[in-house]
Enzyme design. Structure first.
Site, PDB file in Angstrom:
ATOM      1  N   LYS A 173      -6.047 -26.669   2.338  1.00 50.42           N
ATOM      2  CA  LYS A 173      -5.511 -25.544   3.094  1.00 50.42           C
ATOM      3  C   LYS A 173      -6.530 -24.829   3.978  1.00 50.42           C
ATOM      4  O   LYS A 173      -7.676 -24.640   3.610  1.00 50.42           O
ATOM      5  CB  LYS A 173      -4.937 -24.484   2.133  1.00 50.42           C
ATOM      6  N   ASN A 184      -8.707  28.063   8.366  1.00 48.36           N
ATOM      7  CA  ASN A 184      -7.493  27.536   9.014  1.00 48.36           C
ATOM      8  C   ASN A 184      -7.763  27.072  10.444  1.00 48.36           C
ATOM      9  O   ASN A 184      -7.241  26.037  10.862  1.00 48.36           O
ATOM     10  CB  ASN A 184      -6.385  28.589   9.005  1.00 48.36           C
ATOM     11  N   GLU A 206      -2.407 -12.694   9.626  1.00 49.10           N
ATOM     12  CA  GLU A 206      -1.414 -12.140   8.694  1.00 49.10           C
ATOM     13  C   GLU A 206      -1.717 -10.684   8.370  1.00 49.10           C
ATOM     14  O   GLU A 206      -0.814  -9.833   8.330  1.00 49.10           O
ATOM     15  CB  GLU A 206      -1.356 -12.988   7.422  1.00 49.10           C
ATOM     16  N   ASN A 246      -5.865 -21.088   5.784  1.00 50.16           N
ATOM     17  CA  ASN A 246      -4.830 -20.060   5.878  1.00 50.16           C
ATOM     18  C   ASN A 246      -5.172 -19.011   6.929  1.00 50.16           C
ATOM     19  O   ASN A 246      -6.323 -18.583   7.033  1.00 50.16           O
ATOM     20  CB  ASN A 246      -4.652 -19.382   4.513  1.00 50.16           C
ATOM     21  N   LYS A 283      -4.489  15.227   6.176  1.00 50.12           N
ATOM     22  CA  LYS A 283      -5.761  14.608   6.598  1.00 50.12           C
ATOM     23  C   LYS A 283      -5.892  13.157   6.130  1.00 50.12           C
ATOM     24  O   LYS A 283      -6.181  12.264   6.941  1.00 50.12           O
ATOM     25  CB  LYS A 283      -6.943  15.423   6.053  1.00 50.12           C
ATOM     26  N   GLN A 315      -3.116  20.552   4.101  1.00 51.77           N
ATOM     27  CA  GLN A 315      -4.299  19.799   3.687  1.00 51.77           C
ATOM     28  C   GLN A 315      -3.958  18.314   3.524  1.00 51.77           C
ATOM     29  O   GLN A 315      -4.787  17.444   3.776  1.00 51.77           O
ATOM     30  CB  GLN A 315      -4.791  20.387   2.369  1.00 51.77           C
ATOM     31  N   THR A 373      13.787 -17.915  23.150  1.00 57.24           N
ATOM     32  CA  THR A 373      14.524 -16.720  22.722  1.00 57.24           C
ATOM     33  C   THR A 373      15.263 -17.124  21.453  1.00 57.24           C
ATOM     34  O   THR A 373      15.638 -18.298  21.310  1.00 57.24           O
ATOM     35  CB  THR A 373      15.537 -16.220  23.777  1.00 57.24           C
ATOM     36  N   HIS A 374      15.463 -16.200  20.557  1.00 57.50           N
ATOM     37  CA  HIS A 374      16.074 -16.499  19.252  1.00 57.50           C
ATOM     38  C   HIS A 374      15.305 -17.590  18.514  1.00 57.50           C
ATOM     39  O   HIS A 374      15.881 -18.303  17.696  1.00 57.50           O
ATOM     40  CB  HIS A 374      17.532 -16.956  19.398  1.00 57.50           C
ATOM     41  N   TYR A 428      -0.016  28.740   8.370  1.00 58.41           N
ATOM     42  CA  TYR A 428      -0.742  27.878   7.454  1.00 58.41           C
ATOM     43  C   TYR A 428      -0.098  27.840   6.068  1.00 58.41           C
ATOM     44  O   TYR A 428       0.346  28.871   5.544  1.00 58.41           O
ATOM     45  CB  TYR A 428      -2.204  28.336   7.293  1.00 58.41           C
ATOM     46  N   SER A 467      -7.884 -22.048   0.347  1.00 59.96           N
ATOM     47  CA  SER A 467      -7.101 -21.798  -0.863  1.00 59.96           C
ATOM     48  C   SER A 467      -7.992 -22.056  -2.076  1.00 59.96           C
ATOM     49  O   SER A 467      -8.821 -22.963  -2.059  1.00 59.96           O
ATOM     50  CB  SER A 467      -5.891 -22.737  -0.895  1.00 59.96           C
TER      51      SER A 467
END
Ligand code: ARG
Length: 428
Positions: free
Chosen positions: A286, A112, A293, A288, A327, A324, A157-158, A319, A280
């Site tokens: 493409k 422990n 992401e 990506n 972990k 356990q 903003t927004h 304990y 892709s």
């Protein structure tokens, strides 16, 4: 499986039950193993200082622990399902190598407190990595703030055009946020860096252990005094560390979002480094932004680990085997998040901004707030200045607005002085 440490007599153990209880411990304990070995060395040195082991015994145990660590590191010793857990593997190795002497290693300790100290030493190293990684990311953002200088860009903003700002202000903002998260990692480190070894199963031991000496040996900053507090801290310190990690991943998620937005054809402000994008399988045209992401997913990984840890912690004092289960989520979250955070400096260093696209996206109306404050300086009450600035919007086209943008950004902390203040913080 070798006999568990707690097997006393002829009791037949049910193999399926043993496998269920051991769960993935032997895999997760590989993470903790070097720290467990180190704490075992410190523990035996402490037993030597109080006369429970002779100097010769301590020296032999230390030589064997060095050997064990060397074999573990190069793969000759594997912590696998021959053992109930990593702790068992250490004692089994020492006993196999030295017979009677190995049987003494567990004197006055319990698994422990053994797992507590190993987990804290492991966590300490991870938080130090988090400190260094957030600092490296902040440094890259600060450098970007310096090198992009006065490049003007639209501020939103927004997601609507708001006021012109600069790349320096944008990057300085990310740098400072990352430094806040570094502070959180350091705060967690203060809590983690205390030694629980010597508290036994949760009620102390009846030998005068040299706890301060063991603590110094382990390079830890203090002791957890109370055995009960030591046990009750399991999962709690992990949770605090995860919270610090979470903050850093939130910073990176915002940066990643900004970059994925600004790198679309619609914005066209920045090109991501080629090696941080993928293609892709179907569409030949493409590229990506997979890296940014996946950087955005890091908070999800950490939140999952936090939820799992919190759910396990609904326990009375002392304990319980439930602990356990604290972990694996912590190990998984730190591994994934630190891996991702590590990409941020090179990502930031290799961005290519399109200054004319940034400038073209600053429409004249965005100057209205600066204009209103210009009128305030000339003596108008703010609300009247606000209305006049709004009425003037159709006349803004063609005006040079750069000086007022640079002045505002500088007053807003992203001038040379502001950059130096954040750089100062980075050096601490
Ligand atoms: N694998 C256990 C854990 O991580 C080690 C401690 C076991 N202690 C016990 N009393 N069964 O919690």
């Amino acid at each position: 499986m070798t006999a568990p440490l707690w097997q006393k007599g002829a009791l037949e153990l049910d193999a399926a039950v043993q496998r269920f209880c051991a769960a993935d411990d032997v895999v997760v304990d590989r993470e903790l193993f070097p720290f467990d070995v180190r704490a075992t060395a410190a523990h035996t040195a402490g037993l030597g200082r109080i006369g429970v082991l002779t100097g010769d015994e301590v020296a032999r145990l230390h030589a064997l622990l060095d050997e064990l660590l060397a074999r573990f590191t190069d793969g000759r010793f594997v912590v696998d399902d021959r053992f109930e857990d990593g702790h068992t593997a250490i004692e089994a190795f020492l006993t196999e190598q030295s017979g009677e002497l190995g049987k003494k290693v567990h004197t006055a300790r319990s698994r422990n407190d053994q797992v507590l100290v190993a987990a804290r030493l492991w966590l300490k190293e991870r938080l130090q990595q988090l400190d260094a990684t957030t600092a490296a990311a902040a440094a890259a953002c600060l450098d970007a703030a310096r090198t992009t200088g006065n490049v003007v860009m639209p501020g939103y903003t927004h997601l609507q055009r708001a006021m012109p700002t600069t790349l320096a202000a944008f990057f300085l903002g990310h740098a400072e946020s990352l430094l806040d998260s570094r502070d959180a990692a350091r705060a967690a480190l203060v809590l983690v860096d205390k030694n629980p070894l010597g508290t036994g199963a949760g009620f102390g031991v009846s030998l005068p252990l040299d706890r301060d000496g063991v603590t110094a040996d382990l390079g830890m900053q203090g002791v957890v005094v109370s055995p009960q507090a030591a046990q009750n801290s399991r999962g709690k310190v992990e949770l605090f560390a995860l919270q610090a990690l979470h903050l850093a991943t939130l910073d990176v998620r915002r940066l990643a979002w900004d970059l994925s937005l600004f790198s679309t054809a619609e914005f066209g402000f920045v090109a991501l480094p080629d090696r941080y994008t993928t293609g892709s399988s179907l569409m030949p045209n493409k590229r990506n932004p997979d890296v940014v992401e996946l950087l955005r997913t890091l908070p999800a990984v950490v939140e999952g680990a936090m939820a799992e840890t919190q759910a396990v912690l609904s326990l009375p004092s002392s304990y319980h085997r439930d602990l356990q289960a604290t972990k694996a989520p912590v190990v998984r979250a730190f591994a994934r998040a630190l891996q991702g955070l590590g990409f941020v400096p090179a990502l930031v260093q290799n961005l290519r901004f399109d200054e004319s696209a940034l400038r073209a996206a600053v429409s004249p109306d965005m100057h209205a707030t600066d204009r209103a404050l210009e009128l305030v300086v000339q003596g108008l009450p703010f609300r009247d200045a606000y209305k006049q600035a709004a009425a003037e919007i159709p006349t803004y086209a063609g005006r040079s607005i750069d000086d007022s943008v640079q002045q505002r950004v500088s007053l807003g902390g992203a001038g040379n002085l502001g950059l130096e203040r954040v750089a100062d913080r980075l050096r601490r």
